[in-house]
Design an enzyme around this catalytic site. Structure first.
Site, PDB file in Angstrom:
ATOM      1  N   ASN A  85      53.407 -38.433 -64.624  1.00  0.00           N
ATOM      2  CA  ASN A  85      52.722 -39.196 -65.739  1.00  0.00           C
ATOM      3  C   ASN A  85      51.418 -38.718 -66.071  1.00  0.00           C
ATOM      4  O   ASN A  85      50.831 -37.889 -65.180  1.00  0.00           O
ATOM      5  CB  ASN A  85      52.558 -40.770 -65.408  1.00  0.00           C
ATOM      6  CG  ASN A  85      53.657 -41.643 -65.340  1.00  0.00           C
ATOM      7  OD1 ASN A  85      54.759 -41.226 -65.181  1.00  0.00           O
ATOM      8  ND2 ASN A  85      53.575 -42.959 -65.517  1.00  0.00           N
TER       9      ASN A  85
HETATM   10  N1  CTP Z   1      52.520 -48.695 -59.779  1.00  0.00           N
HETATM   11  C1  CTP Z   1      52.790 -48.358 -58.592  1.00  0.00           C
HETATM   12  N2  CTP Z   1      53.808 -48.051 -58.216  1.00  0.00           N
HETATM   13  C2  CTP Z   1      54.728 -47.638 -59.002  1.00  0.00           C
HETATM   14  C3  CTP Z   1      54.684 -47.766 -60.164  1.00  0.00           C
HETATM   15  C4  CTP Z   1      53.572 -48.243 -60.982  1.00  0.00           C
HETATM   16  O1  CTP Z   1      51.882 -49.034 -57.596  1.00  0.00           O
HETATM   17  N3  CTP Z   1      55.975 -46.864 -58.480  1.00  0.00           N
HETATM   18  C5  CTP Z   1      51.423 -49.437 -60.235  1.00  0.00           C
HETATM   19  C6  CTP Z   1      50.528 -48.533 -60.906  1.00  0.00           C
HETATM   20  O2  CTP Z   1      49.449 -47.987 -60.015  1.00  0.00           O
HETATM   21  C7  CTP Z   1      49.673 -49.725 -61.884  1.00  0.00           C
HETATM   22  C8  CTP Z   1      50.870 -50.766 -62.109  1.00  0.00           C
HETATM   23  O3  CTP Z   1      51.866 -50.598 -60.923  1.00  0.00           O
HETATM   24  O4  CTP Z   1      48.669 -50.266 -61.180  1.00  0.00           O
HETATM   25  C9  CTP Z   1      51.349 -50.630 -63.259  1.00  0.00           C
HETATM   26  O5  CTP Z   1      51.984 -49.403 -63.524  1.00  0.00           O
HETATM   27  P1  CTP Z   1      53.166 -49.137 -64.774  1.00  0.00           P
HETATM   28  O6  CTP Z   1      53.514 -47.854 -64.749  1.00  0.00           O
HETATM   29  O7  CTP Z   1      52.293 -49.727 -65.952  1.00  0.00           O
HETATM   30  O8  CTP Z   1      53.976 -50.235 -64.523  1.00  0.00           O
HETATM   31  P2  CTP Z   1      55.753 -50.137 -64.165  1.00  0.00           P
HETATM   32  O9  CTP Z   1      56.030 -51.223 -63.652  1.00  0.00           O
HETATM   33  O10 CTP Z   1      55.943 -48.989 -63.586  1.00  0.00           O
HETATM   34  O11 CTP Z   1      56.156 -50.227 -65.822  1.00  0.00           O
HETATM   35  P3  CTP Z   1      56.433 -49.227 -66.893  1.00  0.00           P
HETATM   36  O12 CTP Z   1      57.877 -49.305 -67.167  1.00  0.00           O
HETATM   37  O13 CTP Z   1      55.674 -49.887 -68.279  1.00  0.00           O
HETATM   38  O14 CTP Z   1      56.055 -47.939 -66.676  1.00  0.00           O
HETATM   39 CA    CA Z   2      55.301 -46.889 -64.576  1.00  0.00          CA
END
Ligand code: CTP
Ligand code: CA
Length: 225
Positions: A34
């Site tokens: 990312n």
């Molecule tokens: N996070 C984490 N471990 C992961 C993915 C995310 O600890 N494998 C944590 C990030 O550090 C952040 C929060 O979860 O604090 C949200 O991450 P985000 O990428 O927005 O959420 P996701 O559940 O991965 O959803 P998306 O599909 O929007 O990426």
């Molecule tokens: Ca994510």
């Protein structure tokens, strides 16, 4: 500014901060990740240390310098980040500011994948990475009293972030709009909304350092108030 050890409202408290991206190898020269400079997570860690906390800073390969006055663990992948966070527990608070890659490549190779010269494409198989924030939020009796996540979104920011807080089981979510037009991704400022069980509070657009200081002050209030 770093407080002298044992000084400040967070003296005696242990806080874990995740920061930066993770890199998930495809082969020795390629990876998926990312976008993340690590600037906001670094600012939060620096501010918490400034309030006297013992900070375990677990960071992926970021672009900004490491903060002073914290215990640094540098990792590459999400699985390494998860292991580093789990070994740093117990903690009074965990702040997950890392932009963790959602998947890793299960057929990653030890040698460089070569183009075959005929336009045939490599086939990558993915598996989902551990969700560090969700895992800590659900960690039972040993759960840190305050677990904070970040949500970088590009549309319906509040709705997505509010749903994310509930889905992950964390206490707070720091939400921001990272649509390209905002210039926040890779920039020096951030405009966030803090979402707690009590509702949403929108902060003005501020330098990332100041967002870190405001968040650290709120964390100090929550842990000591
Ligand atoms: N996070 C984490 N471990 C992961 C993915 C995310 O600890 N494998 C944590 C990030 O550090 C952040 C929060 O979860 O604090 C949200 O991450 P985000 O990428 O927005 O959420 P996701 O559940 O991965 O959803 P998306 O599909 O929007 O990426
Ligand atoms: Ca994510």
């Amino acid at each position: 500014m770093t407080a002298a050890l044992g000084d400040g409202p967070l003296a005696g408290k242990h806080v874990i901060v995740t920061s930066g991206p993770t890199h998930e190898p495809i082969d020795p020269v390629r990876y998926i990740a990312n976008r993340s400079s690590g600037a906001q997570g670094t600012a939060v860690a620096r501010a918490l240390a400034g309030l006297g906390a013992r900070v375990s800073f677990v960071t992926g390969p970021a672009q900004v310098p490491l903060p002073d006055g914290v215990e640094v663990t540098q990792v590459e992948t999400a699985r390494e980040m998860r292991d580093a966070v789990m070994s740093a527990l117990p903690a009074d608070a965990v702040i997950c500011a890392a932009a963790v890659a959602d998947w890793h490549v299960i057929n990653a190779t030890q040698t460089k994948i070569k183009k075959d010269g005929q336009g045939r494409l490599p086939h990558l198989d993915f598996a989902e990475n551990p969700d560090i924030l969700a895992e800590i939020s659900a960690s039972g009796p040993a759960r840190p009293p305050l677990v904070v996540g970040f949500a970088a979104e590009t549309d319906d920011v509040l709705a997505h972030a509010t749903a994310k807080r509930l889905r992950k089981g964390c206490d707070w979510i720091v939400a921001n709009d990272v649509s390209p037009a905002t210039g926040i991704m890779g920039g020096t400022e951030n405009a966030v909304t803090l979402i707690t069980a009590d509702g949403a509070e929108t902060w003005p657009r501020l330098p990332k350092a100041e967002v870190g200081e405001r968040l650290a002050a709120r964390i100090a209030q929550a842990l000591t108030g």
